[in-house]
Design a protein around this motif. Sequence first.
Motif, PDB file in Angstrom:
ATOM      1  N   LEU A 114       0.827  -1.205   0.000  1.00 38.85           N
ATOM      2  CA  LEU A 114       0.000   0.000   0.000  1.00 38.85           C
ATOM      3  C   LEU A 114       0.860   1.253   0.000  1.00 38.85           C
ATOM      4  O   LEU A 114       0.523   2.247  -0.656  1.00 38.85           O
ATOM      5  N   GLN A 115       1.958   1.229   0.739  1.00 37.58           N
ATOM      6  CA  GLN A 115       2.858   2.385   0.713  1.00 37.58           C
ATOM      7  C   GLN A 115       3.397   2.624  -0.695  1.00 37.58           C
ATOM      8  O   GLN A 115       3.381   3.764  -1.195  1.00 37.58           O
ATOM      9  N   PHE A 116       3.868   1.568  -1.339  1.00 40.25           N
ATOM     10  CA  PHE A 116       4.429   1.700  -2.686  1.00 40.25           C
ATOM     11  C   PHE A 116       3.353   2.092  -3.691  1.00 40.25           C
ATOM     12  O   PHE A 116       3.561   2.993  -4.531  1.00 40.25           O
ATOM     13  N   ALA A 117       2.183   1.451  -3.630  1.00 43.94           N
ATOM     14  CA  ALA A 117       1.127   1.708  -4.609  1.00 43.94           C
ATOM     15  C   ALA A 117       0.554   3.113  -4.450  1.00 43.94           C
ATOM     16  O   ALA A 117       0.386   3.841  -5.442  1.00 43.94           O
ATOM     17  N   LEU A 118       0.240   3.513  -3.228  1.00 45.62           N
ATOM     18  CA  LEU A 118      -0.311   4.847  -3.019  1.00 45.62           C
ATOM     19  C   LEU A 118       0.709   5.933  -3.368  1.00 45.62           C
ATOM     20  O   LEU A 118       0.349   6.985  -3.901  1.00 45.62           O
ATOM     21  N   GLY A 119       1.979   5.684  -3.051  1.00 48.31           N
ATOM     22  CA  GLY A 119       3.012   6.647  -3.427  1.00 48.31           C
ATOM     23  C   GLY A 119       3.098   6.827  -4.928  1.00 48.31           C
ATOM     24  O   GLY A 119       3.179   7.956  -5.428  1.00 48.31           O
ATOM     25  N   ALA A 120       3.054   5.712  -5.691  1.00 49.75           N
ATOM     26  CA  ALA A 120       3.123   5.800  -7.150  1.00 49.75           C
ATOM     27  C   ALA A 120       1.872   6.455  -7.734  1.00 49.75           C
ATOM     28  O   ALA A 120       1.956   7.285  -8.651  1.00 49.75           O
ATOM     29  N   ILE A 121       0.698   6.112  -7.199  1.00 48.96           N
ATOM     30  CA  ILE A 121      -0.551   6.690  -7.714  1.00 48.96           C
ATOM     31  C   ILE A 121      -0.608   8.195  -7.450  1.00 48.96           C
ATOM     32  O   ILE A 121      -0.946   8.991  -8.342  1.00 48.96           O
ATOM     33  N   MET A 122      -0.267   8.595  -6.237  1.00 50.08           N
ATOM     34  CA  MET A 122      -0.293  10.018  -5.914  1.00 50.08           C
ATOM     35  C   MET A 122       0.775  10.785  -6.684  1.00 50.08           C
ATOM     36  O   MET A 122       0.582  11.953  -7.039  1.00 50.08           O
ATOM     37  N   LEU A 123       1.912  10.150  -6.957  1.00 46.97           N
ATOM     38  CA  LEU A 123       2.934  10.793  -7.792  1.00 46.97           C
ATOM     39  C   LEU A 123       2.417  11.003  -9.211  1.00 46.97           C
ATOM     40  O   LEU A 123       2.636  12.076  -9.811  1.00 46.97           O
ATOM     41  N   PHE A 124       1.707  10.036  -9.742  1.00 49.56           N
ATOM     42  CA  PHE A 124       1.117  10.175 -11.077  1.00 49.56           C
ATOM     43  C   PHE A 124       0.055  11.276 -11.091  1.00 49.56           C
ATOM     44  O   PHE A 124      -0.024  12.068 -12.045  1.00 49.56           O
ATOM     45  N   ILE A 125      -0.748  11.331 -10.032  1.00 51.76           N
ATOM     46  CA  ILE A 125      -1.756  12.395  -9.939  1.00 51.76           C
ATOM     47  C   ILE A 125      -1.091  13.761  -9.852  1.00 51.76           C
ATOM     48  O   ILE A 125      -1.557  14.739 -10.445  1.00 51.76           O
ATOM     49  N   GLY A 126       0.018  13.840  -9.113  1.00 59.57           N
ATOM     50  CA  GLY A 126       0.741  15.101  -9.030  1.00 59.57           C
ATOM     51  C   GLY A 126       1.294  15.541 -10.380  1.00 59.57           C
ATOM     52  O   GLY A 126       1.274  16.734 -10.712  1.00 59.57           O
ATOM     53  N   ILE A 127       1.767  14.588 -11.189  1.00 69.41           N
ATOM     54  CA  ILE A 127       2.271  14.933 -12.524  1.00 69.41           C
ATOM     55  C   ILE A 127       1.144  15.452 -13.403  1.00 69.41           C
ATOM     56  O   ILE A 127       1.296  16.452 -14.128  1.00 69.41           O
ATOM     57  N   ILE A 128      -0.021  14.791 -13.352  1.00 69.68           N
ATOM     58  CA  ILE A 128      -1.158  15.249 -14.151  1.00 69.68           C
ATOM     59  C   ILE A 128      -1.609  16.637 -13.710  1.00 69.68           C
ATOM     60  O   ILE A 128      -1.896  17.522 -14.545  1.00 69.68           O
ATOM     61  N   TYR A 129      -1.662  16.839 -12.391  1.00 73.34           N
ATOM     62  CA  TYR A 129      -2.062  18.160 -11.884  1.00 73.34           C
ATOM     63  C   TYR A 129      -1.075  19.242 -12.326  1.00 73.34           C
ATOM     64  O   TYR A 129      -1.480  20.354 -12.698  1.00 73.34           O
ATOM     65  N   THR A 130       0.203  18.927 -12.316  1.00 76.18           N
ATOM     66  CA  THR A 130       1.209  19.906 -12.735  1.00 76.18           C
ATOM     67  C   THR A 130       1.086  20.209 -14.218  1.00 76.18           C
ATOM     68  O   THR A 130       1.248  21.364 -14.648  1.00 76.18           O
ATOM     69  N   LEU A 131       0.784  19.195 -15.027  1.00 77.03           N
ATOM     70  CA  LEU A 131       0.587  19.431 -16.459  1.00 77.03           C
ATOM     71  C   LEU A 131      -0.618  20.325 -16.722  1.00 77.03           C
ATOM     72  O   LEU A 131      -0.571  21.245 -17.552  1.00 77.03           O
ATOM     73  N   LEU A 132      -1.710  20.087 -16.003  1.00 80.59           N
ATOM     74  CA  LEU A 132      -2.888  20.941 -16.167  1.00 80.59           C
ATOM     75  C   LEU A 132      -2.625  22.359 -15.688  1.00 80.59           C
ATOM     76  O   LEU A 132      -3.101  23.329 -16.282  1.00 80.59           O
ATOM     77  N   GLN A 133      -1.867  22.475 -14.593  1.00 83.50           N
ATOM     78  CA  GLN A 133      -1.555  23.808 -14.082  1.00 83.50           C
ATOM     79  C   GLN A 133      -0.629  24.560 -15.031  1.00 83.50           C
ATOM     80  O   GLN A 133      -0.747  25.777 -15.207  1.00 83.50           O
ATOM     81  N   SER A 134       0.289  23.852 -15.670  1.00 81.74           N
ATOM     82  CA  SER A 134       1.210  24.507 -16.593  1.00 81.74           C
ATOM     83  C   SER A 134       0.507  24.985 -17.860  1.00 81.74           C
ATOM     84  O   SER A 134       0.981  25.910 -18.523  1.00 81.74           O
ATOM     85  N   SER A 135      -0.596  24.329 -18.207  1.00 82.36           N
ATOM     86  CA  SER A 135      -1.316  24.749 -19.407  1.00 82.36           C
ATOM     87  C   SER A 135      -2.066  26.053 -19.210  1.00 82.36           C
ATOM     88  O   SER A 135      -2.348  26.760 -20.183  1.00 82.36           O
ATOM     89  N   THR A 136      -2.408  26.379 -17.973  1.00 79.15           N
ATOM     90  CA  THR A 136      -3.144  27.616 -17.694  1.00 79.15           C
ATOM     91  C   THR A 136      -2.286  28.705 -17.088  1.00 79.15           C
ATOM     92  O   THR A 136      -2.676  29.864 -17.080  1.00 79.15           O
ATOM     93  N   ALA A 137      -1.134  28.382 -16.534  1.00 86.04           N
ATOM     94  CA  ALA A 137      -0.276  29.374 -15.892  1.00 86.04           C
ATOM     95  C   ALA A 137       1.176  29.009 -16.165  1.00 86.04           C
ATOM     96  O   ALA A 137       1.475  28.033 -16.866  1.00 86.04           O
ATOM     97  N   ASP A 138       2.070  29.802 -15.597  1.00 86.99           N
ATOM     98  CA  ASP A 138       3.509  29.572 -15.760  1.00 86.99           C
ATOM     99  C   ASP A 138       4.130  29.380 -14.375  1.00 86.99           C
ATOM    100  O   ASP A 138       4.682  30.321 -13.795  1.00 86.99           O
TER     101      ASP A 138
END
Length: 327
Positions: A115-139
């Motif tokens: 669970l530690q490994f899986a949740l860490g990887a899933i939340m890291l992937f969510i963070g990457i997606i969130y950063t990509l969406l944020q970069s598309s609207t701001a700098d």
Amino acid sequence: MEFISSLQQMLTDQLGPFGPILAVGILGLFLVLLTVPILMHKKADPLDRLKGASRNTAEPAEKTQKLRTASNKDKLEKYSSFLEPQDEEEYSAVRLKLIQAGYRSKTAVRTYHFLQFALGAIMLFIGIIYTLLQSSTADPTTQSMMMSILGPGVVGYMGPKYWVTKRQQKRQEEIVNGFPDALDMMLVCVEAGQSLDQSIVRVSREIRAGFPALADEFETVAYEMKAGKDRITVLRDMSERAGVPDVSSFVTVLIQSASFGTSVADALRVYASEMRDKRVMRAEEKANTLPTKMTLATMMLTLPPLLIILIGPSIYEIAKTLGSANF
């Protein structure tokens, strides 16, 4: 900072506005792919091989013990070398913490690390997606992007550990709160003529509605005694599973009573009285700390309305007078 800015500018020029994020993602994926084969195919230490050889020659093969037993039904068994600590002390520490939190299955340690490994990887992937969406609207800056990517990953990795710690504290608090009542009930059963084993069974049945964690501990003790396990060993295992000083002192009292041949009823009577006094002192301690904790809340909730009531009319009249004077 100049090097980071130049590197970010170079990645942006070559890969577009999402260049730094793609570089961080590719680097993280490369590190994961590089680490997993190393951990799965880690070479044995020569010292460990010498220790294993000496242990095998000193002990028969049938007496050697493993940290865990394999199960064909468990899908995570083939990843046990990656998901579980290979050190006996570390494995025992994690296992004991999970038992104190109420997780007693054989695969609890493996599930916990998965669970530690899986949740860490899933939340890291969510963070990457969130950063990509944020970069598309701001700098965003490089620091904010790193925090947006690594922050959720750290939260996901530490989430199971935080949950287990809270469960452990809650379960220990429940055992502490119900232990004096359980001792009083056990004393009544012993004085009524029941043996210690029968009284433990009766107490575990009676207190289950109010304190299920303590009832589980007493029930485990009763089952182990019925299985023929030594009483002293069973009681010491109970104190280790509970992780509460009151239970450890109770086990010490019972062991000393059995060693010196004194009456169990007398020992229970004295210790139950001490536990009642300790519970009263614990309640008084919490009551004494309550005014200090309420001071800030009292000031924040009482002082502003009081100032409004006392100074508000004067401020209103002054503002009204100044307004009429201006006209």
